[in-house]
Motif scaffolding. Structure first.
Motif, PDB file in Angstrom:
ATOM      1  N   THR A 225      88.899  24.756  34.499  1.00  0.00           N
ATOM      2  CA  THR A 225      87.782  24.565  33.571  1.00  0.00           C
ATOM      3  C   THR A 225      86.504  24.594  34.381  1.00  0.00           C
ATOM      4  O   THR A 225      86.401  23.941  35.420  1.00  0.00           O
ATOM      5  CB  THR A 225      87.901  23.209  32.839  1.00  0.00           C
ATOM      6  OG1 THR A 225      89.139  23.178  32.121  1.00  0.00           O
ATOM      7  CG2 THR A 225      86.751  23.016  31.858  1.00  0.00           C
ATOM      8  N   ILE A 226      85.543  25.364  33.901  1.00  0.00           N
ATOM      9  CA  ILE A 226      84.216  25.400  34.517  1.00  0.00           C
ATOM     10  C   ILE A 226      83.210  24.884  33.502  1.00  0.00           C
ATOM     11  O   ILE A 226      83.238  25.282  32.335  1.00  0.00           O
ATOM     12  CB  ILE A 226      83.833  26.809  35.015  1.00  0.00           C
ATOM     13  CG1 ILE A 226      82.456  26.790  35.704  1.00  0.00           C
ATOM     14  CG2 ILE A 226      83.900  27.839  33.908  1.00  0.00           C
ATOM     15  CD1 ILE A 226      82.067  28.088  36.407  1.00  0.00           C
ATOM     16  N   TRP A 227      82.344  23.976  33.964  1.00  0.00           N
ATOM     17  CA  TRP A 227      81.198  23.537  33.176  1.00  0.00           C
ATOM     18  C   TRP A 227      80.071  24.457  33.605  1.00  0.00           C
ATOM     19  O   TRP A 227      79.556  24.363  34.712  1.00  0.00           O
ATOM     20  CB  TRP A 227      80.899  22.056  33.416  1.00  0.00           C
ATOM     21  CG  TRP A 227      81.865  21.228  32.650  1.00  0.00           C
ATOM     22  CD1 TRP A 227      81.687  20.695  31.406  1.00  0.00           C
ATOM     23  CD2 TRP A 227      83.198  20.872  33.040  1.00  0.00           C
ATOM     24  NE1 TRP A 227      82.828  20.034  31.012  1.00  0.00           N
ATOM     25  CE2 TRP A 227      83.767  20.125  31.985  1.00  0.00           C
ATOM     26  CE3 TRP A 227      83.984  21.109  34.166  1.00  0.00           C
ATOM     27  CZ2 TRP A 227      85.063  19.621  32.029  1.00  0.00           C
ATOM     28  CZ3 TRP A 227      85.271  20.616  34.215  1.00  0.00           C
ATOM     29  CH2 TRP A 227      85.794  19.873  33.160  1.00  0.00           C
ATOM     30  N   HIS A 228      79.706  25.368  32.722  1.00  0.00           N
ATOM     31  CA  HIS A 228      78.957  26.571  33.055  1.00  0.00           C
ATOM     32  C   HIS A 228      77.599  26.603  32.360  1.00  0.00           C
ATOM     33  O   HIS A 228      77.459  26.152  31.221  1.00  0.00           O
ATOM     34  CB  HIS A 228      79.804  27.772  32.615  1.00  0.00           C
ATOM     35  CG  HIS A 228      79.185  29.102  32.809  1.00  0.00           C
ATOM     36  ND1 HIS A 228      78.783  29.574  34.035  1.00  0.00           N
ATOM     37  CD2 HIS A 228      78.913  30.095  31.931  1.00  0.00           C
ATOM     38  CE1 HIS A 228      78.299  30.801  33.895  1.00  0.00           C
ATOM     39  NE2 HIS A 228      78.356  31.129  32.626  1.00  0.00           N
TER      40      HIS A 228
ATOM     41  N   ILE B 118      85.962  27.875  29.646  1.00  0.00           N
ATOM     42  CA  ILE B 118      84.541  27.867  29.979  1.00  0.00           C
ATOM     43  C   ILE B 118      83.839  26.942  28.993  1.00  0.00           C
ATOM     44  O   ILE B 118      83.915  27.147  27.783  1.00  0.00           O
ATOM     45  CB  ILE B 118      83.939  29.282  29.887  1.00  0.00           C
ATOM     46  CG1 ILE B 118      84.675  30.239  30.819  1.00  0.00           C
ATOM     47  CG2 ILE B 118      82.437  29.242  30.182  1.00  0.00           C
ATOM     48  CD1 ILE B 118      84.368  31.704  30.571  1.00  0.00           C
ATOM     49  N   ILE B 119      83.184  25.931  29.528  1.00  0.00           N
ATOM     50  CA  ILE B 119      82.414  25.012  28.695  1.00  0.00           C
ATOM     51  C   ILE B 119      80.945  25.193  29.041  1.00  0.00           C
ATOM     52  O   ILE B 119      80.530  24.906  30.166  1.00  0.00           O
ATOM     53  CB  ILE B 119      82.840  23.551  28.925  1.00  0.00           C
ATOM     54  CG1 ILE B 119      84.307  23.367  28.554  1.00  0.00           C
ATOM     55  CG2 ILE B 119      81.937  22.604  28.109  1.00  0.00           C
ATOM     56  CD1 ILE B 119      84.869  22.004  28.889  1.00  0.00           C
ATOM     57  N   GLU B 120      80.185  25.701  28.084  1.00  0.00           N
ATOM     58  CA  GLU B 120      78.740  25.800  28.272  1.00  0.00           C
ATOM     59  C   GLU B 120      78.174  24.419  27.940  1.00  0.00           C
ATOM     60  O   GLU B 120      77.931  24.090  26.787  1.00  0.00           O
ATOM     61  CB  GLU B 120      78.150  26.889  27.392  1.00  0.00           C
ATOM     62  CG  GLU B 120      78.506  28.278  27.867  1.00  0.00           C
ATOM     63  CD  GLU B 120      77.748  29.372  27.141  1.00  0.00           C
ATOM     64  OE1 GLU B 120      76.574  29.140  26.732  1.00  0.00           O
ATOM     65  OE2 GLU B 120      78.321  30.458  26.991  1.00  0.00           O
ATOM     66  N   TYR B 121      77.993  23.632  28.974  1.00  0.00           N
ATOM     67  CA  TYR B 121      77.699  22.215  28.793  1.00  0.00           C
ATOM     68  C   TYR B 121      76.357  21.931  28.133  1.00  0.00           C
ATOM     69  O   TYR B 121      76.145  20.840  27.621  1.00  0.00           O
ATOM     70  CB  TYR B 121      77.831  21.455  30.112  1.00  0.00           C
ATOM     71  CG  TYR B 121      76.804  21.850  31.146  1.00  0.00           C
ATOM     72  CD1 TYR B 121      75.582  21.198  31.212  1.00  0.00           C
ATOM     73  CD2 TYR B 121      77.050  22.867  32.044  1.00  0.00           C
ATOM     74  CE1 TYR B 121      74.636  21.550  32.145  1.00  0.00           C
ATOM     75  CE2 TYR B 121      76.116  23.233  32.980  1.00  0.00           C
ATOM     76  CZ  TYR B 121      74.915  22.575  33.029  1.00  0.00           C
ATOM     77  OH  TYR B 121      73.975  22.936  33.947  1.00  0.00           O
ATOM     78  N   LEU B 122      75.456  22.901  28.113  1.00  0.00           N
ATOM     79  CA  LEU B 122      74.200  22.683  27.400  1.00  0.00           C
ATOM     80  C   LEU B 122      74.410  22.771  25.886  1.00  0.00           C
ATOM     81  O   LEU B 122      73.643  22.211  25.113  1.00  0.00           O
ATOM     82  CB  LEU B 122      73.128  23.674  27.845  1.00  0.00           C
ATOM     83  CG  LEU B 122      72.672  23.513  29.298  1.00  0.00           C
ATOM     84  CD1 LEU B 122      71.688  24.617  29.670  1.00  0.00           C
ATOM     85  CD2 LEU B 122      72.061  22.142  29.543  1.00  0.00           C
ATOM     86  N   LYS B 123      75.481  23.469  25.469  1.00  0.00           N
ATOM     87  CA  LYS B 123      75.833  23.562  24.051  1.00  0.00           C
ATOM     88  C   LYS B 123      76.878  22.519  23.667  1.00  0.00           C
ATOM     89  O   LYS B 123      76.949  22.108  22.512  1.00  0.00           O
ATOM     90  CB  LYS B 123      76.384  24.957  23.736  1.00  0.00           C
ATOM     91  CG  LYS B 123      75.369  26.064  23.866  1.00  0.00           C
ATOM     92  CD  LYS B 123      76.007  27.402  23.558  1.00  0.00           C
ATOM     93  CE  LYS B 123      75.013  28.543  23.724  1.00  0.00           C
ATOM     94  NZ  LYS B 123      75.646  29.851  23.489  1.00  0.00           N
TER      95      LYS B 123
END
Length: 114
Positions: free
Chosen positions: A4-7, A31-36
């Protein structure tokens, strides 16, 4: 292997780390777009503990108002609370696999957990 990548797609280091993960055979990538999709307090605490670092170590000062808000001098709980409220305060990228968690700056650090 699961990874898992916090991207953040706007970040060059994050994009380079993601490319390494995508080019590595047999990686089941999340893939986790952490700003979203912001971090929870529990997830931040777990990532920092597993990476062997403090919230202050992961605090993003450049491009944020974190220093103006005094977060660079705040305690761990205050920094994490601010990060939960505003994920932009978390530097990136973090990657988690079965072999551990790494703060991948520079991006080649990701190889340690692949």
């Amino acid at each position: 292997m699961k990874a898992t990548i916090w991207h953040n797609p706007a970040c060059g280091t994050s994009r380079k780390t993601l490319a390494i993960l995508q080019d590595t055979p047999n990686v089941d990538l999340t893939i986790i777009e952490y700003l979203k999709q912001p971090y929870s307090e529990a997830k931040l605490r777990q990532l920092f503990a597993d990476a062997g670092m403090s919230a202050k170590d992961a605090l993003r000062l450049r491009g944020t108002d974190a220093a103006e808000r005094g977060l660079d001098a705040a305690d761990e709980d205050a920094i994490i609370a601010a990060m939960v409220d505003n994920a932009a305060y978390v530097n990136r990228p973090f990657v988690e696999t079965d072999k551990g968690v790494r703060f991948c700056r520079p991006q080649d650090i990701v190889h340690e957990i692949l």
